[in-house]
Design an enzyme around this catalytic site. Structure first.
Site, short mmCIF file in Angstrom:
data_model
loop_
_atom_site.label_atom_id
_atom_site.label_comp_id
_atom_site.label_asym_id
_atom_site.label_seq_id
_atom_site.Cartn_x
_atom_site.Cartn_y
_atom_site.Cartn_z
N GLU A 200 0.11 14.89 28.06
CA GLU A 200 -0.46 15.96 28.85
C GLU A 200 -1.24 15.31 29.99
OE1 GLU A 200 -3.01 18.73 26.80
OE2 GLU A 200 -3.40 19.80 28.68
N LYS B 147 -9.01 11.35 24.38
CA LYS B 147 -9.16 11.69 25.79
C LYS B 147 -10.48 12.42 26.05
CE LYS B 147 -4.47 12.34 27.11
NZ LYS B 147 -3.54 13.43 27.34
N ARG C 111 -1.36 7.34 13.98
CA ARG C 111 -1.94 7.03 15.28
C ARG C 111 -2.58 5.65 15.24
NH1 ARG C 111 -3.70 11.57 17.88
NH2 ARG C 111 -5.20 10.49 19.17
P1 ATP Z 1 -5.92 12.49 22.63
O1 ATP Z 1 -5.99 12.76 21.17
O2 ATP Z 1 -6.49 11.18 23.05
O3 ATP Z 1 -6.38 13.62 23.48
P2 ATP Z 1 -3.28 13.42 22.88
O4 ATP Z 1 -2.48 13.26 21.67
O5 ATP Z 1 -3.81 14.78 23.13
O6 ATP Z 1 -4.39 12.30 22.92
P3 ATP Z 1 -1.13 13.41 24.69
O7 ATP Z 1 -1.18 13.27 26.15
O8 ATP Z 1 -0.73 14.71 24.13
O9 ATP Z 1 -2.54 12.97 24.18
O10 ATP Z 1 -0.28 12.24 24.04
C1 ATP Z 1 1.02 11.90 24.41
C2 ATP Z 1 1.69 11.19 23.28
O11 ATP Z 1 0.93 10.03 22.91
C3 ATP Z 1 1.78 12.07 22.06
O12 ATP Z 1 3.10 12.01 21.58
C4 ATP Z 1 0.79 11.49 21.10
O13 ATP Z 1 1.23 11.64 19.80
C5 ATP Z 1 0.73 10.01 21.52
N1 ATP Z 1 -0.59 9.47 21.19
C6 ATP Z 1 -1.79 9.88 21.62
N2 ATP Z 1 -2.79 9.19 21.06
C7 ATP Z 1 -2.21 8.28 20.24
C8 ATP Z 1 -2.69 7.26 19.35
N3 ATP Z 1 -4.00 7.03 19.20
N4 ATP Z 1 -1.79 6.53 18.66
C9 ATP Z 1 -0.47 6.74 18.82
N5 ATP Z 1 0.06 7.68 19.62
C10 ATP Z 1 -0.79 8.46 20.32
MG MG Z 2 -1.87 16.14 22.74
#
Ligand code: ATP
Ligand code: MG
Length: 561
Positions: free
Chosen positions: A37, A273, A263
């Site tokens: 996102e 984020k 994760r």
């Molecule tokens: P955050 O929890 O930091 O806000 P998010 O999951 O909302 O991160 P996205 O932009 O939706 O952020 O993430 C894009 C991709 O990266 C998703 O498929 C998510 O699963 C993966 N991702 C995000 N954080 C991690 C992490 N700590 N380890 C592995 N994959 C991750």
């Molecule tokens: Mg997300």
């Protein structure tokens, strides 16, 4: 990619793909995507997902799309989009196609009408609070909304008017009609569309007063793109039944499968984020690319090579459970990589003047120094040696503290690296009693040779005072001084910020560095790895960032030494 890189190890997802290929599923296609996102910069956790998704596409001759999951216009912007593209490329990957979930808004709208016509979606007028009340809890089933039995005609009419912008934000939503008694809360008539009339979307502008929700959008975008393996983190495991519900209840072009992996959680930092946004907006760091940030932009500016990051992702692997990874693991990948690739240089971080009294004032000797002790192909450079030099304050003590002391002391000797042995006979002090200059002599017979009849064990680095170049040197350290920031009762993660995560010093670097520019990284001998700062450094004003120390200085503190 360099040949040093290990082949990607297998993991449970690759095993699933192997099996799918063996069974001839998906016509032998492997299609993944990385769906961030655009509401912030990518961090190290995203690197794990990028390496997984793009790595699979590379190794199976498949495809991997970069897709912006852009359904929250208020939180997203073009700066984030551009940074994400740059970061993926910096990590060494190129997408097959670039898409935005918003590319599918019209198609998603059509799907919603299809659900309504099939009696599987309805417009609901409950407000947020009432929705929560009706939803039930983990232990209690929910209750049906009083609007659940609206006719198809009424639902179609209301939904079309939602699209036409006739209602206020929050006045109505479109919900899937699934099961308010399901033990899985995600299946209790989840919201599919909400109204956001005032929002201006970075791609679609003001075309849409309604926006589709994450689960709905995500599933159908995957299907639209022909994704075969939709990989996401474990917290989406409970969403999988909803993912499959959309695929079963709509006439979609393909049937992707969702798989969840653990994760990345990393010690001494935060990978969310929300928290990273707060670090930036509350001014704890100097922007998203502050070299202490665990963002890809931050670690790039810090001098971490992308190869080291890929290597780290390969080492941590991909499993079905969340785990905590030691920061030392990432740092070791960085050290290993830089040890072989970074040219050596000499820099004095806290300069102490040395005057070699028996060395002629106008003489300049060019000392040959190898750029890398183990790699001749990296060549050599000339270091100007002059009567006045700088050494580091930490390399002098008036009285040697013990017999093992290998630096310079009053009436003692030390070798200047790549040059002569010098002897110190006087330490000049200022009014406060601080040593400000050393008076020394040199032994002309000791260039590349041991001195006659005595042993000199210590070797220290130095820079010519007349040729060296002043530089601002930023000594970065871990942003937090606790392995799990905020862990513990009533503790805010901000309380664990390391107040010494940045110390700025004015040093002197050897003349050969006067024209360097980012992304060059050097090993400043005996000090650590340092990179040219991509934002602030120029030939008029050199700025170096400490990428990492030579050894793990935290291991002792944590009792892991
Ligand atoms: P955050 O929890 O930091 O806000 P998010 O999951 O909302 O991160 P996205 O932009 O939706 O952020 O993430 C894009 C991709 O990266 C998703 O498929 C998510 O699963 C993966 N991702 C995000 N954080 C991690 C992490 N700590 N380890 C592995 N994959 C991750
Ligand atoms: Mg997300």
């Amino acid at each position: 990619m360099s040949t040093r890189e290990p082949a990607a190890a297998s993991n449970f997802i690759r095993q699933i793909i192997d099996e799918d290929l063996a069974q001839g599923r998906n016509d032998g296609r492997v299609a993944t995507r990385f769906p961030p996102e655009p509401n912030g910069y990518l961090h190290l956790g995203h690197a794990k997902s990028i390496c997984l998704n793009f790595g699979i596409a590379r190794d199976y001759q498949g495809t991997c799309n970069l897709r912006f999951d852009d359904t929250n216009p208020e939180k997203e912007n073009l700066e984030f989009i551009e940074s994400i593209k740059a970061d993926v490329r910096w990590l060494g990957f190129e997408w097959t196609n670039l898409y935005y979930a918003s590319d599918y808004f019209e198609q998603l709208y059509e799907y919603a009408e299809e659900l309504i016509r099939a009696g599987k979606a309805y417009v609901c007028d409950l407000n947020t609070e009432q929705m929560r009340e009706y939803r039930g809890t983990l232990t209690e089933p929910g209750r049906n909304s009083p609007y659940r039995d609206r006719t198809v005609e009424e639902n179609l009419d209301l939904f079309r008017r939602m699209r036409a912008g006739e209602f206020e934000d929050g006045e109505r939503v479109l919900r899937a009609k699934i099961d308010m008694a399901s033990p899985n809360i995600n299946l209790r008539d989840p919201t599919l569309y909400r109204i956001r009339r005032g929002a201006v979307h970075h791609q679609t502008g003001e075309a849409w007063p309604i926006y589709p929700m994450y689960d709905y959008t995500h599933t159908l975008s995957d299907a639209q793109e022909g994704i075969t393996h939709s990989l996401c983190t474990l917290e989406f495991e409970d969403h999988r039944p909803l993912y499959n519900w959309f695929l079963e209840n709509l006439d979609v072009p393909c049937q992707p499968r969702q798989y969840e992996f653990g994760r990345l959680n990393l010690e001494y930092t935060v990978l969310s984020k929300r928290k990273l946004t707060e670090l930036v907006t509350e001014g704890h760091v100097d922007g998203w690319d502050d070299p202490r940030m665990p963002t890809l932009a931050g670690i790039r500016r810090r001098g971490f090579p992308p190869e080291a990051l890929r290597d780290f992702c390969a080492r941590i692997g991909v499993t079905k459970s969340d785990g905590m990874v030691e920061m030392a693991m990432l740092e070791n990948s960085v050290r290993e990589h830089l040890d072989t690739t970074a040219p050596r240089a000499m820099a004095v971080l806290s300069p102490l003047k040395v005057v070699i009294e028996n060395y002629p004032e106008d003489r300049v000797e060019r000392m040959t120094a190898a750029n890398h002790p183990k790699d001749e192909s990296m060549g050599a450079r000339q270091l100007p040696f002059t009567r006045e030099l700088y050494i580091d304050q930490a390399d002098f003590m008036e009285v040697a503290p013990n017999k093992k002391y290998k630096r310079l002391a009053l009436d003692g000797e030390v070798r200047l690296r790549n040059a002569y042995v010098i002897h110190c006979h006087e330490a000049v002090k200022n009014a406060d009693g601080e040593v400000v200059e050393l008076r020394c002599t040199y032994d002309a017979e000791t260039l590349g040779a041991n001195p006659e009849g005595r042993k000199v064990k210590g070797v220290i680095h130095w820079v010519s005072a007349s040729h060296g170049v002043p530089a601002e040197i930023r000594l970065y350290d871990r942003l937090f001084n606790a392995p799990m920031p905020g862990a513990g009762k009533d503790r805010d993660w901000r309380q664990d910020l390391n107040p010494e995560s940045l110390v700025v010093v004015r040093g002197i670097v050897e003349a050969s560095l006067s024209k360097v520019s980012a992304p060059a990284v050097f090993q400043f001998e005996r000090e650590g790895y340092f990179c040219v700062d991509s934002r602030d450094s120029s030939t008029e004003r050199l700025v170096f960032n400490r990428t990492i120390t030579l050894r793990d200085t935290w291991a002792k503190i944590a009792g892991k030494d």
